[in-house]
Motif scaffolding. Structure first.
Motif, PDB file in Angstrom:
ATOM      1  N   ASP A 167       0.867  -1.100  -0.126  1.00 20.92           N
ATOM      2  CA  ASP A 167       0.022  -0.081  -0.069  1.00 20.92           C
ATOM      3  C   ASP A 167       0.949   1.160   0.020  1.00 20.92           C
ATOM      4  N   GLU A 168       0.994   1.931  -1.107  1.00 26.37           N
ATOM      5  CA  GLU A 168       1.941   2.865  -1.411  1.00 26.37           C
ATOM      6  C   GLU A 168       3.436   2.729  -0.762  1.00 26.37           C
ATOM      7  N   PRO A 169       3.885   1.660  -1.287  1.00 30.45           N
ATOM      8  CA  PRO A 169       5.144   1.412  -0.589  1.00 30.45           C
ATOM      9  C   PRO A 169       6.331   2.119  -0.912  1.00 30.45           C
ATOM     10  N   THR A 170       6.339   3.241  -1.975  1.00 25.91           N
ATOM     11  CA  THR A 170       7.291   4.054  -2.439  1.00 25.91           C
ATOM     12  C   THR A 170       7.419   5.388  -1.978  1.00 25.91           C
ATOM     13  N   SER A 171       6.119   5.665  -1.286  1.00 27.40           N
ATOM     14  CA  SER A 171       5.745   7.057  -0.904  1.00 27.40           C
ATOM     15  C   SER A 171       6.918   7.866  -0.072  1.00 27.40           C
ATOM     16  N   SER A 172       7.802   7.121   0.541  1.00 30.41           N
ATOM     17  CA  SER A 172       8.822   7.778   1.256  1.00 30.41           C
ATOM     18  C   SER A 172      10.199   7.571   0.918  1.00 30.41           C
ATOM     19  N   LEU A 173      10.089   6.933  -0.188  1.00 32.20           N
ATOM     20  CA  LEU A 173      11.528   6.571  -0.845  1.00 32.20           C
ATOM     21  C   LEU A 173      12.028   7.395  -1.942  1.00 32.20           C
ATOM     22  N   ALA A 174      13.506   7.416  -1.730  1.00 29.97           N
ATOM     23  CA  ALA A 174      14.068   8.208  -2.811  1.00 29.97           C
ATOM     24  C   ALA A 174      14.178   7.402  -4.084  1.00 29.97           C
ATOM     25  N   GLU A 175      14.533   8.139  -5.231  1.00 27.26           N
ATOM     26  CA  GLU A 175      14.527   7.401  -6.628  1.00 27.26           C
ATOM     27  C   GLU A 175      15.286   5.995  -6.588  1.00 27.26           C
ATOM     28  N   HIS A 176      16.496   6.029  -5.910  1.00 29.14           N
ATOM     29  CA  HIS A 176      17.401   4.842  -5.978  1.00 29.14           C
ATOM     30  C   HIS A 176      16.346   3.811  -5.229  1.00 29.14           C
ATOM     31  N   GLU A 177      16.157   4.050  -4.119  1.00 24.12           N
ATOM     32  CA  GLU A 177      15.346   3.067  -3.429  1.00 24.12           C
ATOM     33  C   GLU A 177      14.272   2.525  -3.959  1.00 24.12           C
ATOM     34  N   VAL A 178      13.435   3.304  -4.795  1.00 20.11           N
ATOM     35  CA  VAL A 178      12.329   3.017  -5.602  1.00 20.11           C
ATOM     36  C   VAL A 178      12.671   1.752  -6.432  1.00 20.11           C
ATOM     37  N   GLY A 179      13.707   1.981  -7.110  1.00 22.43           N
ATOM     38  CA  GLY A 179      14.111   1.342  -8.370  1.00 22.43           C
ATOM     39  C   GLY A 179      14.429  -0.055  -7.752  1.00 22.43           C
ATOM     40  N   VAL A 180      15.186  -0.211  -6.337  1.00 16.55           N
ATOM     41  CA  VAL A 180      15.531  -1.178  -5.736  1.00 16.55           C
ATOM     42  C   VAL A 180      14.197  -2.099  -5.246  1.00 16.55           C
ATOM     43  N   LEU A 181      13.205  -1.333  -4.893  1.00 14.69           N
ATOM     44  CA  LEU A 181      11.763  -2.189  -4.667  1.00 14.69           C
ATOM     45  C   LEU A 181      11.124  -2.577  -5.515  1.00 14.69           C
ATOM     46  N   LEU A 182      11.079  -1.837  -6.665  1.00 16.09           N
ATOM     47  CA  LEU A 182      10.597  -2.492  -7.995  1.00 16.09           C
ATOM     48  C   LEU A 182      11.385  -3.864  -8.555  1.00 16.09           C
ATOM     49  N   ASP A 183      12.523  -3.842  -8.239  1.00 15.58           N
ATOM     50  CA  ASP A 183      13.346  -5.046  -8.557  1.00 15.58           C
ATOM     51  C   ASP A 183      12.858  -6.100  -7.587  1.00 15.58           C
ATOM     52  N   VAL A 184      12.504  -5.750  -6.375  1.00 14.71           N
ATOM     53  CA  VAL A 184      12.076  -6.956  -5.526  1.00 14.71           C
ATOM     54  C   VAL A 184      10.725  -7.236  -5.740  1.00 14.71           C
ATOM     55  N   VAL A 185       9.832  -6.220  -6.379  1.00 13.17           N
ATOM     56  CA  VAL A 185       8.675  -6.866  -6.564  1.00 13.17           C
ATOM     57  C   VAL A 185       8.648  -7.723  -7.958  1.00 13.17           C
ATOM     58  N   ARG A 186       9.483  -7.424  -8.805  1.00 16.00           N
ATOM     59  CA  ARG A 186       9.884  -8.350 -10.057  1.00 16.00           C
ATOM     60  C   ARG A 186      10.162  -9.794  -9.834  1.00 16.00           C
ATOM     61  N   ARG A 187      11.119  -9.814  -8.632  1.00 14.78           N
ATOM     62  CA  ARG A 187      11.649 -11.019  -8.309  1.00 14.78           C
ATOM     63  C   ARG A 187      10.362 -11.896  -7.650  1.00 14.78           C
ATOM     64  N   LEU A 188       9.581 -11.213  -6.788  1.00 15.29           N
ATOM     65  CA  LEU A 188       8.716 -11.850  -6.244  1.00 15.29           C
ATOM     66  C   LEU A 188       7.558 -12.348  -7.078  1.00 15.29           C
ATOM     67  N   ARG A 189       7.361 -11.731  -8.259  1.00 15.35           N
ATOM     68  CA  ARG A 189       6.484 -12.284  -9.189  1.00 15.35           C
ATOM     69  C   ARG A 189       7.296 -13.255  -9.866  1.00 15.35           C
ATOM     70  N   ASP A 190       8.427 -13.316 -10.157  1.00 19.32           N
ATOM     71  CA  ASP A 190       9.263 -14.502 -10.973  1.00 19.32           C
ATOM     72  C   ASP A 190       9.193 -15.756 -10.063  1.00 19.32           C
ATOM     73  N   SER A 191       9.245 -15.424  -8.654  1.00 21.24           N
ATOM     74  CA  SER A 191       9.306 -16.669  -7.760  1.00 21.24           C
ATOM     75  C   SER A 191       7.900 -17.003  -7.733  1.00 21.24           C
ATOM     76  N   GLY A 192       6.775 -16.783  -8.123  1.00 18.40           N
ATOM     77  CA  GLY A 192       5.439 -17.282  -8.007  1.00 18.40           C
ATOM     78  C   GLY A 192       4.339 -16.740  -6.930  1.00 18.40           C
ATOM     79  N   VAL A 193       5.060 -15.525  -6.280  1.00 19.84           N
ATOM     80  CA  VAL A 193       4.352 -14.604  -5.388  1.00 19.84           C
ATOM     81  C   VAL A 193       3.139 -13.833  -6.026  1.00 19.84           C
TER      82      VAL A 193
END
Length: 511
Positions: A167-193
């Motif tokens: 729920d709005e996980p990037t609202s407090s994150l800087a640009e670099h941190e947003v990029g890291v989080l989006l990579d985490v989301v992609r990894r979760l999807r690729d692992s079947g989550v």
């Protein structure tokens, strides 16, 4: 991508005190899919999430997880079933260490005692996966909010969930941190989550989401693969506007009125990451300038920065051509600014005080001598502005909480008008009031501009901006992306700028 849904919500209804918050909402998410869940403020996103995770009990409908009916009674019960939620507001223990917060409730033990070496090692490993490398033994409150948010994310992922709600996980994150989080989301999807991703930032949605559900007024108004919808179509669905090729245009009688008038306030390239990333706006004498943008675009943040309520880290402001830097609202008030905040109940009215006291609150320093309020002058001011704004009440001594929403809003307007400001900032001045009161306030704003007052109007209602503003500044992701003036102001142009952005040389600033 799996075809069978891991999560299936059907016909979800939820009301509060008889007022529907959700009506017949469906949400389906297969394993290995990222579904965007979006909508304007009050659309029902958070309520739907809380129904899923056991915070709220649904009134009707079914929820199935992996094909089995579920009815979670608490967040912990949802977690044990494999549903992890990452909220916008960090919900951790500030005086405990990062490691304790990551492992709280499931900390490793050895011989019946907490295994601190294992706790710290697991926290370091899980935070490193989010590209966070810090001393995990330090208390959480010593770290910036972005690190605290990443800690909350690491904790949620530590449950090895099958479904992750963000729920709005990037609202407090800087640009670099947003990029890291989006990579985490992609990894979760690729692992079947399965992931439900709530965000107001369209670029993020298109970067990681496969499908999208759009809520408006508690109902599902769009459900489709994201690739099949343009950003323009997504924004149109959120706003509930059936836009046509013919552009709706408003009446801009003030354009000529303000042409050639001196600039009262000018702000350029204001920064306060992540909320503000280059916000610019100017207001001339006798002009009504609108601030438009989706939720999270930086509208209210810009207004608060101009009023000195929130400090900025970059940019410049000029008042009547002279550089200014307000360190607090008191400085802004002394300089001739007034500000009606978005939430009149939390930041505006003092509910237990009378209409008289609320109306003259900002003027009290001028009405007080040696700690005693001049009641005669106070009554004279109250009578004048009650009559001018048509405030309906039993008496000036009536508690302001007993007034209707529209009359409460008029009291707040009167509070600032009696200080004789040169610029009035209005953040959602017609939210939560009836149609008649909205029209009265719109007419009042127009009259004030005719009298030479400068007005900065923040509104989520396009019609209000189109019909009431001489210029409209559109914000997106904290940045001014377009400025429209006079007859160029239209639904089509505003929505296009909200969806795509069109920042460029000469498109914002003092026009």
């Amino acid at each position: 991508m799996a075809d069978a849904p891991l999560l299936q919500m059907r016909g979800i209804d939820k009301s509060f005190a008889g007022v529907p918050a959700l009506t017949g909402v469906d949400l389906s998410v297969p394993a290995g899919e990222v579904r965007a869940l979006i909508g304007q403020n009050g659309a029902g996103k958070s309520t739907l999430i809380k129904v899923l995770t056991g915070v709220h009990r649904r009134d009707a409908g079914q929820v199935e997880l992996d094909g089995r009916p579920v009815d979670f009674g608490s967040v912990h019960e949802a977690q044990r079933a494999g549903v992890a939620t990452i909220y916008q507001e960090v919900n951790l223990v500030p005086y405990r260490s990062l490691a304790e917060n990551v492992c709280i409730g499931r900390a490793p033990r050895r011989f019946g005692l907490l295994d601190w070496r294992a706790i710290n090692a697991e926290a370091r490993e899980r935070l490193a996966a989010l590209d966070v490398h810090v001393d995990v033994t330090r208390p959480l409150h010593e770290f910036p909010i972005a690190t605290q948010q990443m800690t909350a994310i690491a904790r949620a992922l530590s449950f090895d969930a099958r479904l992750v709600v963000m729920d709005e996980p990037t609202s407090s994150l800087a640009e670099h941190e947003v990029g890291v989080l989006l990579d985490v989301v992609r990894r979760l999807r690729d692992s079947g989550v399965a992931v439900v991703f709530v965000s107001h930032r369209l670029d993020e949605l298109y970067a990681v989401c496969d499908t999208i559900t759009v809520l408006r007024d508690g109902r599902c108004v769009a459900d489709a693969p994201l690739a099949e919808l343009s950003k323009y179509e997504v924004v149109s669905a959120m706003l509930g506007r059936a836009l046509t090729e013919s552009e709706r245009r408003g009446r801009h009688v003030g354009a000529a009125r303000a042409a050639g008038a001196p600039t009262v306030l000018e702000a350029r390239d204001l920064h306060r990451p992540p909320a503000l990333n280059g916000s610019s706006v100017s207001v001339r004498r006798g002009e009504v300038v609108g601030l438009a943008g989706l939720l999270g675009s930086g509208r209210s943040e810009t207004a608060r920065a101009l009023f000195g309520a929130d400090p900025v880290t970059g940019g410049e402001m000029r008042l009547a051509g002279e550089p200014v830097a307000f360190s607090s609202p008191r400085d802004a008030i002394r300089a001739g600014l007034g500000f009606n905040s978005e939430d009149r109940k939390a930041d505006g009215i003092v509910p237990d005080l009378s209409v008289r006291e609320n109306l003259t609150l900002a003027l009290l320093p001028r009405l007080t001598r040696r700690g005693v309020v001049d009641r005669g002058r106070q009554q004279e001011i109250v009578d004048r502005f009650v009559a001018r704004l048509g405030i309906r009440m039993a008496s000036p001594d009536q508690p302001v909480r007993e007034l209707s929403g529209g009359n409460q809003q008029k009291v707040l307007l009167a509070r600032w008008l009696c200080t004789d400001p040169r610029l009035l900032i209005l953040d959602e001045p017609t939210r939560g009031i009836d149609v008649g009161a909205k029209q009265e306030i719109a007419e009042l704003v127009d009259e004030l501009a005719d009298d030479g007052l400068s007005v900065l109007l923040v509104s989520s209602e396009l019609e209000e901006l189109i019909n009431g503003c001489d210029r409209v500044v559109v914000l997106r992701d904290g940045e001014t992306v377009r400025e429209l003036a006079g007859a160029d102001i239209s639904e089509d142009a505003i929505v296009q700028a909200m969806a795509e952005g069109s920042a460029g040389a000469g498109e914002h600033g003092d026009a």
